[in-house]
Design an enzyme around this catalytic site. Structure first.
Site, PDB file in Angstrom:
ATOM      1  CG  HIS A  96      -5.942   1.771   5.186  1.00 41.16           C
ATOM      2  ND1 HIS A  96      -5.715   1.850   5.744  1.00 41.16           N
ATOM      3  CD2 HIS A  96      -4.692   0.921   4.342  1.00 41.16           C
ATOM      4  CE1 HIS A  96      -4.079   2.027   6.426  1.00 41.16           C
ATOM      5  NE2 HIS A  96      -3.806   0.951   5.838  1.00 41.16           N
ATOM      6  CD  GLU A 136      -3.130  -2.980   7.319  1.00 43.59           C
ATOM      7  OE1 GLU A 136      -2.629  -3.060   6.766  1.00 43.59           O
ATOM      8  OE2 GLU A 136      -3.980  -2.284   7.090  1.00 43.59           O
ATOM      9  CB  SER A 186       5.429  -1.998  12.215  1.00 46.25           C
ATOM     10  OG  SER A 186       4.652  -0.319  12.112  1.00 46.25           O
ATOM     11  CG  ASN A 215      -1.771   0.741   1.811  1.00 48.47           C
ATOM     12  OD1 ASN A 215      -2.139   2.101   0.392  1.00 48.47           O
ATOM     13  ND2 ASN A 215      -2.652   1.526   2.877  1.00 48.47           N
ATOM     14  N   GLY A 239       2.383   2.244  10.676  1.00 51.11           N
ATOM     15  CA  GLY A 239       2.564   3.034  10.784  1.00 51.11           C
ATOM     16  C   GLY A 239       3.258   3.644  12.148  1.00 51.11           C
ATOM     17  CE  LYS A 244       0.088   3.396   4.280  1.00 49.73           C
ATOM     18  NZ  LYS A 244       0.104   3.511   6.154  1.00 49.73           N
ATOM     19  CD  GLU A 252      -3.297   5.377   6.485  1.00 51.52           C
ATOM     20  OE1 GLU A 252      -3.009   5.467   5.659  1.00 51.52           O
ATOM     21  OE2 GLU A 252      -2.302   4.867   7.289  1.00 51.52           O
TER      22      GLU A 252
HETATM   23  C1  PEP Z   1      -0.508  -0.052   5.527  1.00 53.24           C
HETATM   24  O1  PEP Z   1      -0.404   0.764   4.910  1.00 53.24           O
HETATM   25  O2  PEP Z   1      -1.804  -0.575   5.996  1.00 53.24           O
HETATM   26  C2  PEP Z   1       0.274  -0.470   7.069  1.00 53.24           C
HETATM   27  C3  PEP Z   1       0.083  -1.778   7.133  1.00 53.24           C
HETATM   28  O3  PEP Z   1       1.625  -0.343   7.410  1.00 53.24           O
HETATM   29  P1  PEP Z   1       3.100   0.522   7.476  1.00 53.24           P
HETATM   30  O4  PEP Z   1       3.404  -0.958   7.618  1.00 53.24           O
HETATM   31  O5  PEP Z   1       3.146   1.074   7.517  1.00 53.24           O
HETATM   32  O6  PEP Z   1       2.384   0.036   9.190  1.00 53.24           O
END
Ligand code: PEP
Length: 253
Positions: A95, A167, A212, A9, A173, A11, A97
């Protein structure tokens, strides 16, 4: 045996030049005969160019979001058929976000999954709790609520080719990943919840971990019985990190 998926992703990152460099690095170092499905999800405006650059490679393309409506007066939105039209095979739905910053409800996420599946896109449905939920012992309740809203509207058929991504919001992040045991606990819970509706589909459903994931922790996360790959944010922007994660997923299952 379930075929793992690793989805990157991106983003709201990148530019035409940066994307071209990243894709070139991915393609030139990508191992042959990958077992894992590998998906990259650039911002909408770069999808068509990414599709061109990825043509003939093992990498598949995904959108980061999709409109629940099929077409019409929805300024700024992008429909499932448009994503299909520019070469997407996957799309991320729900997601955290989108849920938190843009107030997407469980019901809207369900409608997005429905719209995507209806047009032949494979949804990657994201679910996950916030830190306060985990601290209060509500992780399973939150994940069940998010998952059930989608299963109620869409049934389980979208999971044959699509995926669920667990997630935990506190891990996205932040550099703080869930432990393999924490991930396994929620992944097993998700699989059991799907099995209550359809045991065959539950056994085949790919459940990805996101939060992460890095080159250094991917192998131990993907070694868990119910972890079938990952949804990767920050580390998907670095070709060497992403390819190491992909190699770890290739061995899982
Ligand atoms: C994500 O954007 O879905 C995500 C898991 O980000 P990160 O790997 O940076 O934690």
């Amino acid at each position: 045996m379930r075929r793992p998926i690793v989805a990157g992703n991106w983003k709201m990152h990148g530019s035409r030049a940066e994307n071209a460099e990243l894709i070139e690095n991915l393609l030139s170092h990508c191992p042959e005969n990958l077992r894992a499905a590998c998906v990259v999800c650039p911002p909408f405006v770069y999808l068509q160019e990414a599709a061109r650059l990825l043509r003939g490679s093992p990498f598949l393309l995904g959108g980061q979001d999709v409109c629940a409506e099929s077409h019409g007066a929805f300024t700024g939105e992008v429909s499932a058929s448009m994503l299909k039209d520019v070469g997407c095979e996957y799309v991320i739905a729900g997601h955290s976000e989108r849920r938190l910053l843009y107030r997407e409800s469980d019901q809207l996420v369900a409608r997005k999954v429905h719209a995507a599946h209806g047009k032949g896109l494979q949804p990657i449905l994201c679910v996950g709790e916030q830190l306060a939920d985990r601290d209060a012992g509500r992780t399973h309740d939150v994940v069940a609520r998010q998952l059930d809203a989608v299963l109620e509207l869409c049934g389980t058929a979208f999971l044959e080719q699509g995926a669920v991504a667990y997630e935990p919001v506190w891990a996205i992040g932040t550099g703080r990943n869930a432990t393999p045991e924490q991930a396994q606990d929620v992944h097993a819970f998700i699989r059991t919840r799907i099995a209550a509706r359809d045991a065959r589909i539950a056994a085949a459903t790919r459940i990805l971990y996101g939060g992460s994931v890095k080159a250094g922790n991917a192998a131990e996360l993907f070694a868990m019985a119910d972890v079938d790959g990952g949804l990767i944010g920050g580390a998907s922007l670095k070709a060497d990190e992403f390819l190491t994660i992909l190699a770890a997923a290739d061995k899982c299952g």
